[in-house]
Design an enzyme around this catalytic site. Structure first.
Site, PDB file in Angstrom:
ATOM      1  N   SER A  67       3.866  -1.460 -37.560  1.00  0.00           N
ATOM      2  CA  SER A  67       2.382  -2.490 -39.002  1.00  0.00           C
ATOM      3  C   SER A  67       1.712  -2.419 -38.282  1.00  0.00           C
ATOM      4  O   SER A  67       1.320  -3.758 -37.229  1.00  0.00           O
ATOM      5  CB  SER A  67       3.923  -2.764 -40.240  1.00  0.00           C
ATOM      6  OG  SER A  67       4.496  -1.678 -40.323  1.00  0.00           O
TER       7      SER A  67
HETATM    8  N1  SAH Z   1       8.844  -3.634 -39.539  1.00  0.00           N
HETATM    9  C1  SAH Z   1       8.865  -2.464 -38.170  1.00  0.00           C
HETATM   10  C2  SAH Z   1       7.576  -1.571 -38.922  1.00  0.00           C
HETATM   11  C3  SAH Z   1       8.434   0.268 -38.638  1.00  0.00           C
HETATM   12  S1  SAH Z   1       8.139   1.292 -38.659  1.00  0.00           S
HETATM   13  C4  SAH Z   1       7.738  -3.082 -37.446  1.00  0.00           C
HETATM   14  O1  SAH Z   1       7.236  -4.480 -37.398  1.00  0.00           O
HETATM   15  O2  SAH Z   1       7.389  -2.667 -36.085  1.00  0.00           O
HETATM   16  C5  SAH Z   1       9.150   1.533 -40.428  1.00  0.00           C
HETATM   17  C6  SAH Z   1      10.871   1.715 -39.461  1.00  0.00           C
HETATM   18  O3  SAH Z   1      11.542   2.269 -40.711  1.00  0.00           O
HETATM   19  C7  SAH Z   1      10.714   3.030 -38.372  1.00  0.00           C
HETATM   20  O4  SAH Z   1      10.968   2.374 -37.285  1.00  0.00           O
HETATM   21  C8  SAH Z   1      11.143   3.891 -38.666  1.00  0.00           C
HETATM   22  O5  SAH Z   1      12.937   4.293 -37.852  1.00  0.00           O
HETATM   23  C9  SAH Z   1      12.200   2.849 -39.766  1.00  0.00           C
HETATM   24  N2  SAH Z   1      12.752   3.701 -41.066  1.00  0.00           N
HETATM   25  C10 SAH Z   1      12.418   4.814 -41.399  1.00  0.00           C
HETATM   26  N3  SAH Z   1      13.494   5.209 -43.002  1.00  0.00           N
HETATM   27  C11 SAH Z   1      14.361   4.085 -42.212  1.00  0.00           C
HETATM   28  C12 SAH Z   1      15.571   4.356 -43.353  1.00  0.00           C
HETATM   29  N4  SAH Z   1      16.344   5.165 -44.153  1.00  0.00           N
HETATM   30  N5  SAH Z   1      16.620   3.087 -42.817  1.00  0.00           N
HETATM   31  C13 SAH Z   1      16.686   2.543 -42.096  1.00  0.00           C
HETATM   32  N6  SAH Z   1      15.050   2.291 -41.071  1.00  0.00           N
HETATM   33  C14 SAH Z   1      14.378   3.075 -41.587  1.00  0.00           C
END
Ligand code: SAH
Length: 216
Positions: A67
């Site tokens: 993000s």
């Molecule tokens: N907090 C992360 C943001 C990553 S983007 C960072 O700082 O890098 C969002 C993430 O949510 C992705 O890795 C995606 O695989 C995950 N995601 C999407 N749907 C999800 C779900 N139902 N349960 C758990 N993770 C999920």
């Protein structure tokens, strides 16, 4: 062995990023200090190292992104986290946000549904000195019943709706921070006042990768 350098130059770039975030309206000194302390370049693929301290999202593999720093800071500020509070993060991704939560001395539980990212981050975070209580491979829509209730829950993917299980796993007085919407999301908080009573607040538009249903 991983080569993890955090040079004078990196720290200088981070300080600039902190000033940038402050000018964009992030006010919490605790949150800005956490951003200043976590080497974001460690959480990115080497091809993007030069971009680590721009206020932008970047790919981390498996079709996901780390993000944007502003978004991380904004969500963390909304969480209003106190040391030793129990926080559940949905979407571990690169682990950057997880590290920020660890910096704030929270007891961190984080769920990721992409196996590849889950495995990578499970090895990586302890190696660089961040120790979440638990990293879980699973579906964030379900929350984490065996560890509930939580003081705080943070969703870092765009949720088409607000999962009831997450609201149910909040302590009374606890807070959920969740971006809600399909193509773009409205940053939303729910504060639990009583068993069935939640205060909802909205904080503007953001763009996240989607929160996906488990395919298994
Ligand atoms: N907090 C992360 C943001 C990553 S983007 C960072 O700082 O890098 C969002 C993430 O949510 C992705 O890795 C995606 O695989 C995950 N995601 C999407 N749907 C999800 C779900 N139902 N349960 C758990 N993770 C999920």
């Amino acid at each position: 062995m991983l080569k993890l350098v955090d040079s004078y130059k990196h720290r200088g770039l981070r300080q600039k990023l902190v000033e940038n975030l402050r000018s964009k309206g992030i006010e919490s000194d605790l949150v800005l200090e956490a951003v200043a302390n976590v080497p974001r370049h460690w959480f990115m693929d080497s091809g993007f190292l030069d971009h680590a301290y721009q206020d932008k999202a970047f790919p981390i593999g498996a079709n996901q992104t780390i993000s944007q720093p502003y978004t991380v800071a904004f969500q963390t500020q909304l969480l209003d986290l106190k040391p030793r509070q129990k926080v559940l993060e949905i979407g571990t991704g690169s682990g950057y946000q997880t590290a920020i939560l660890c910096e704030l001395k929270a007891d961190v539980y984080s769920i990721e549904r992409q196996l590849q990212l889950f495995k990578k981050v499970s090895l990586f975070l302890p190696k660089v000195g961040y120790h979440p209580k638990r990293l879980i491979f699973g579906d964030g829509y379900k929350g984490l019943k065996d560890e509930a209730p939580f003081d705080r829950i943070l969703v870092t993917a765009g949720a088409p709706n607000v999962p009831k299980s997450l609201l149910a796993q909040l302590k009374i007085g606890g807070r959920l921070v969740i971006p809600v919407g399909k193509d773009e999301q409205t940053m939303t908080t729910y504060e639990r006042r009583d068993i069935k009573l939640f205060d909802k607040l909205e904080f503007g538009k953001f763009k996240f990768v989607p929160m996906l249903e488990n395919r298994t």
